[in-house]
Scaffold this motif. Structure first.
Motif, short mmCIF file in Angstrom:
data_model
loop_
_atom_site.label_atom_id
_atom_site.label_comp_id
_atom_site.label_asym_id
_atom_site.label_seq_id
_atom_site.Cartn_x
_atom_site.Cartn_y
_atom_site.Cartn_z
N SER A 147 0.81 -1.22 0.00
CA SER A 147 0.00 0.00 0.00
C SER A 147 0.84 1.27 0.00
O SER A 147 1.67 1.49 0.89
CB SER A 147 -0.92 0.00 1.23
OG SER A 147 -1.58 1.23 1.36
N GLY A 148 0.57 2.14 -0.99
CA GLY A 148 1.22 3.44 -1.01
C GLY A 148 0.63 4.39 0.01
O GLY A 148 1.35 5.18 0.63
N VAL A 149 -0.69 4.31 0.22
CA VAL A 149 -1.33 5.21 1.18
C VAL A 149 -0.89 4.85 2.60
O VAL A 149 -0.80 5.73 3.47
CB VAL A 149 -2.87 5.18 1.02
CG1 VAL A 149 -3.44 3.83 1.36
CG2 VAL A 149 -3.52 6.28 1.86
N ALA A 150 -0.60 3.57 2.85
CA ALA A 150 -0.09 3.19 4.17
C ALA A 150 1.25 3.85 4.44
O ALA A 150 1.53 4.29 5.56
CB ALA A 150 0.04 1.67 4.26
N ALA A 151 2.10 3.94 3.41
CA ALA A 151 3.38 4.62 3.58
C ALA A 151 3.16 6.09 3.91
O ALA A 151 3.82 6.65 4.80
CB ALA A 151 4.22 4.47 2.30
N LEU A 152 2.24 6.74 3.19
CA LEU A 152 1.94 8.14 3.46
C LEU A 152 1.41 8.32 4.88
O LEU A 152 1.82 9.25 5.60
CB LEU A 152 0.92 8.65 2.45
CG LEU A 152 0.41 10.09 2.66
CD1 LEU A 152 1.55 11.10 2.60
CD2 LEU A 152 -0.67 10.42 1.64
N TYR A 153 0.53 7.44 5.31
CA TYR A 153 -0.04 7.51 6.67
C TYR A 153 1.05 7.44 7.73
O TYR A 153 1.06 8.22 8.69
CB TYR A 153 -1.05 6.39 6.88
CG TYR A 153 -1.31 6.07 8.33
CD1 TYR A 153 -2.07 6.91 9.13
CD2 TYR A 153 -0.75 4.93 8.92
CE1 TYR A 153 -2.29 6.63 10.47
CE2 TYR A 153 -0.96 4.64 10.26
CZ TYR A 153 -1.73 5.48 11.03
OH TYR A 153 -1.94 5.21 12.36
N GLU A 154 1.98 6.51 7.59
CA GLU A 154 3.01 6.33 8.61
C GLU A 154 3.92 7.54 8.69
O GLU A 154 4.32 7.96 9.79
CB GLU A 154 3.82 5.06 8.32
CG GLU A 154 3.04 3.76 8.45
CD GLU A 154 2.71 3.39 9.89
OE1 GLU A 154 3.26 4.03 10.82
OE2 GLU A 154 1.92 2.45 10.09
N VAL A 155 4.27 8.13 7.55
CA VAL A 155 5.09 9.34 7.56
C VAL A 155 4.28 10.48 8.18
O VAL A 155 4.80 11.28 8.98
CB VAL A 155 5.55 9.69 6.14
CG1 VAL A 155 6.35 10.99 6.15
CG2 VAL A 155 6.42 8.56 5.57
N TRP A 156 3.00 10.56 7.84
CA TRP A 156 2.12 11.59 8.38
C TRP A 156 2.01 11.47 9.90
O TRP A 156 2.07 12.46 10.63
CB TRP A 156 0.75 11.46 7.72
CG TRP A 156 -0.27 12.49 8.12
CD1 TRP A 156 -0.05 13.74 8.62
CD2 TRP A 156 -1.69 12.36 8.04
NE1 TRP A 156 -1.24 14.40 8.85
CE2 TRP A 156 -2.27 13.57 8.50
CE3 TRP A 156 -2.54 11.34 7.61
CZ2 TRP A 156 -3.65 13.78 8.56
CZ3 TRP A 156 -3.91 11.54 7.64
CH2 TRP A 156 -4.46 12.75 8.12
N LEU A 157 1.84 10.26 10.39
CA LEU A 157 1.68 10.04 11.82
C LEU A 157 2.91 10.53 12.59
O LEU A 157 2.79 11.15 13.65
CB LEU A 157 1.44 8.55 12.10
CG LEU A 157 1.00 8.18 13.51
CD1 LEU A 157 -0.34 8.83 13.84
CD2 LEU A 157 0.90 6.66 13.66
N LYS A 158 4.10 10.25 12.06
CA LYS A 158 5.32 10.74 12.72
C LYS A 158 5.34 12.27 12.75
O LYS A 158 5.68 12.88 13.78
CB LYS A 158 6.55 10.21 11.98
CG LYS A 158 6.99 8.81 12.37
CD LYS A 158 8.28 8.45 11.66
CE LYS A 158 8.79 7.08 12.10
NZ LYS A 158 9.30 7.09 13.48
#
Length: 796
Positions: free
Chosen positions: A596-607
């Motif tokens: 998932s590409g959106v999962a990668a975006l989410y994890e960076v966003w969460l940090k």
């Protein structure tokens, strides 16, 4: 584990010494046979122990059969208890001797002998923690026959060492050859490892963190920073000086399973659940468990099957301990997750300015107990140290005015990790299981239960100190009235039997009920994993879908993130103007698959979001210790103190601003084309061996990297450190079917053997990575059918 304790120069010296020896051998070989020296991988295979055929092993009373199935699980069939545990020690040492030797030395405080000066402080910590109490009470606490079991087990380990080093033997495993030392004989007390036990108890590190918080933020703000449940305010004793206190003071108390820096919070996550036959397709209970620890090579756990009169138990345990810690016997199954009891307290002892070996008590000055120790150090003269103890316990730090002493349950009889399982292994019903819970003191666990009669239950167990006049959240003055008043009766710790809802699940969350009368703990894992487990199981129950083993496999490897779902909802509520980033997040199902590409975006966003909210709270220096639950509390109920006068608008602006920042960061990490983004490109795992800094052996020893799904808050927990690489999670999983034990499933990773020349060194890694399992065979018929190697151990 060992890696971070071997400086590169020591590694090079070891290699050179080994190289000199090999060079001499090389000249002999060239002169005599004109043959090239063997490569390290060939040498690794040449020294593997014999796992098929017949071996004469002095010390046995009768022959023992060892059948290894094609997944590397050893099934041991003995005719008496002594031979069973003798054979267990022998067999486990065949696969894990180097790992066991390091574990033993870590507990003894003797790592510096083989690692050099870098391990001296760690050795001091281990020696301070060792058990100093009555040995008869210690052995009998686990089970009446513990000493006999440990004697047989360690005799078996020693027999394997003799077998390897005999003239006709293959020689020591390649790890010893590379590291440049030999294993030493084992004694029963080596299994009573308190250094390992310390890593599985709390909350000394948290006490020092809380003291540091108060020193910098004050009591009120420090209390608000923490996710304490029950909700209490930190309670520093009058006149306490917390200056200079921080978790770094205990940095040398590193668990024997830990390769990474010891976390400030000693608790580690796990999942387990037990489901009534009313809800399953077979009409019998199913029990599932996936304990989480640091991901290590070799695996921290070893699967084994033990059969003898009075014993028929299969499951996983620590290689250096007899029996199994988790699994099933003929009658019952069990699994565990950490129950966050506070089993440690720190005392600030006031030191006499006229005599540094005296400390203040309510009755005047008392003399510290001093034990002189000589620590042998590889390549250096011995280091002479004085270990100091007060009436509360060992002293770990002094500044001339204060001494930091630790009181913890490890000083009590029966508190070596997991040895309480010797009683559970032989329980045949709920009443006997409840009796065994009284013997299980460390680590504190939520232990789920199922039996072939159709019963399910759970007991949260462990040795819980009674504190009548303080919370245990902070260091306290040693001369004041802050003393334990015994221990909470085991029968008054949380437990349930055949609950009306049809299942019990635990995930390191708060198990104590509201208004619980004892101060046993205030810090628990966020409830995200628990709520997802309950969501899935109750959903099947309420829809009247009968639950199968396949359903349990899917749940153990589930990567739906409830925090991600909550964050998506918050973003949708903010009604943002559409951007490429918001459009990518909008409508996402919160699944953290590796593709998932959106999962990668989410994890960076969460940090990024966590960082920004911490800055707004004024606690950026403590961001790493701030729970995700508190972050979401701020976001869900925005306050003017954090987000400004128009708190909702300020919160929405923070969401959008951090998302746009995360979009740019993800592009920098994964490229400008979001179609090519994937979470698994950021979130990887590499299994690194403790010896991989030695030249030219990393390719033989290390495994990976592999892309990974999930994160620390999904059921398939793959928690990472400050970066995105996975550092911990479930190396072992089990799904136990009480309707037919042979249908039970398990997986270990990367393999059963710790020897890189073995076919079972990494053969389970592909199964584990794909979220798959192998059958945990139990009946003799099923084991015989799948036996790959047959070994008969015979006495003289």
């Amino acid at each position: 584990m060992l890696l971070d304790l071997i400086p590169r120069y020591n590694a090079v010296l070891m290699h050179r010494r080994i190289g000199v020896s090999l060079l001499g051998s090389f000249f002999v070989v060239v002169c005599l046979a004109q043959e090239a020296p063997k490569s390290v991988d060939v040498r690794a295979r040449d020294v593997l122990s014999s796992i098929h055929g017949n071996l004469v092993v002095p010390g046995l009373k009768e022959p023992v059969n060892v059948l290894r199935d094609r997944w590397g699980v050893a099934h041991i069939y003995a005719k008496n208890q002594h031979d069973l545990f003798f054979a267990q020690g022998f067999v486990v040492a065949q696969d894990r001797l180097f790992e066991m030797e390091i574990w033993k030395r870590a507990g003894q405080g003797r790592l510096a002998e083989v690692l050099g000066p870098s391990a001296v402080q760690r050795d001091i910590g281990a020696r301070l923690l060792r058990y100093r109490g009555d040995m008869k009470a210690e052995y009998e606490s686990y089970s009446p026959d513990t000493e006999a079991i440990l004697s047989a087990f360690t005799d078996g380990i020693n027999a394997e060492i003799r077998s390897l080093t005999a003239k006709s033997g293959p020689g020591l495993p390649i790890e010893f050859q590379l590291a440049g030392f030999e294993p030493e004989p084992w004694k029963p007390q080596d299994c009573l490892n308190r250094m390992a036990a310390f890593a599985m108890t709390g909350n000394a590190f948290s006490e020092l963190r809380d003291a540091e918080l108060i020193a910098k933020l004050g009591v009120q703000k420090a209390s608000a920073f923490l996710s304490l449940d029950p909700k209490v305010e930190l309670d520093p004793a009058a006149g306490m000086d917390f200056g200079g206190l921080s978790p770094s003071l205990l940095k040398n108390l590193i668990g024997s399973d830990a390769r990474i820096e010891f976390p400030s919070d000693g608790k580690q996550g796990s999942n387990d659940w037990t489901i009534s036959g009313r809800l399953t397709s077979t009409g019998k209970p199913i029990l599932a468990n996936d304990p989480h620890r640091v991901m290590a090579l070799p695996s921290l756990r070893y699967i084994i099957h033990l059969v003898a009169p009075g014993w028929d138990v299969i499951g996983a345990g620590e290689p250096g301990l007899p029996g199994i810690a988790v699994g099933h016997n003929q009658h019952i199954a069990w699994g565990f997750t950490i129950f966050g009891l506070d089993q440690q307290d720190l005392y600030i002892e006031e030191v006499n300015p006229q005599d540094p070996l005296q400390y203040k008590t309510a009755n005047g000055w008392a003399q510290m107990q001093v034990e002189h120790e000589s620590i042998v150090v590889k390549g250096k003269p011995p280091v002479e140290v004085d270990l100091k103890l007060t009436r509360h316990g060992p002293v770990f730090w002094e500044d001339g005015k204060r001494a930091l002493a630790l009181r913890w349950v490890g000083a009590e009889p029966g508190t070596a990790g997991y040895l309480g399982s010797l009683a559970v292994d032989r329980a045949t019903n709920w009443n006997e299981f409840e009796g065994a819970m009284k013997r299980w003191k460390v680590p504190s666990e939520n232990i789920v239960y199922a039996d072939i009669a159709g019963n399910i239950g759970e007991h949260s167990t462990g040795l819980a100190p009674l504190r009548k006049n303080w919370t245990g959240l902070l260091p306290v003055p040693g001369a004041a009235d802050y003393e334990w008043s015994g221990f909470v009766p085991n029968s008054e710790l949380p437990h349930s039997f055949n609950p009306p809802g049809g299942f019990v699940a635990t995930a390191n969350h708060k198990m104590i009920p509201e208004n619980y009368p004892y101060n046993v703990g205030f810090e628990w894992a966020p409830p995200y994993r628990l709520h997802r487990i309950e969501e899935v199981i109750s959903g099947m129950r309420d829809s009247r879908k009968k639950i199968t083993l396949d359903d349990m496999e899917k749940l153990q490897t589930d990567v739906v993130s409830l925090p991600a779902r909550q964050l998506v909802n918050l973003l949708n509520e903010s009604s943002p103007n559409p951007t490429v980033a918001t459009q990518m997040i909008h409508g996402w199902d919160a699944t953290l698959s590796r593709e998932s590409g959106v999962a990668a975006l989410y994890e960076v966003w969460l940090k990024e979001l966590r960082k920004v909210v911490a800055e707004k709270e004024g606690i950026e220096s403590f961001e790493d210790d701030w729970s995700l639950k508190k972050v979401f509390e701020d976001l869900s109920e925005p306050s003017p103190q954090v987000f400004g006068a128009d708190a909702v608008a300020g919160r929405n602006q923070a969401l959008l601003k951090t998302l746009e920042s995360a979009w740019k960061q993800t592009g920098q990490l994964l490229g400008t084309d979001p179609q090519k983004w994937s979470w698994g490109r950021l979130h990887t795992i590499q299994f690194r061996h403790s010896l991989d800094r030695l030249p030219d052996v990393a390719t033989l020893l290390d495994l990976g990297p592999l892309s990974r799904p999930g994160d620390g808050d999904t059921v398939n927990a793959t928690w990472a450190g400050k970066k995105f690489e996975q550092e911990g999670g479930a190396s072992y999983r089990e799904i136990l079917d009480t309707a037919d034990w042979d249908r039970s499933l398990a997986v270990n990773t990367p393999g059963q053997s710790g020897q890189p020349g073995s076919s079972h060194y990494s053969d389970l890694l592909p199964l584990w990575d794909k979220g798959e399992y192998f059958p945990l065979l139990y009946s003799r018929k099923a084991v015989e059918k799948n036996a790959q190697d047959r070994l008969i151990l015979a006495p003289n």
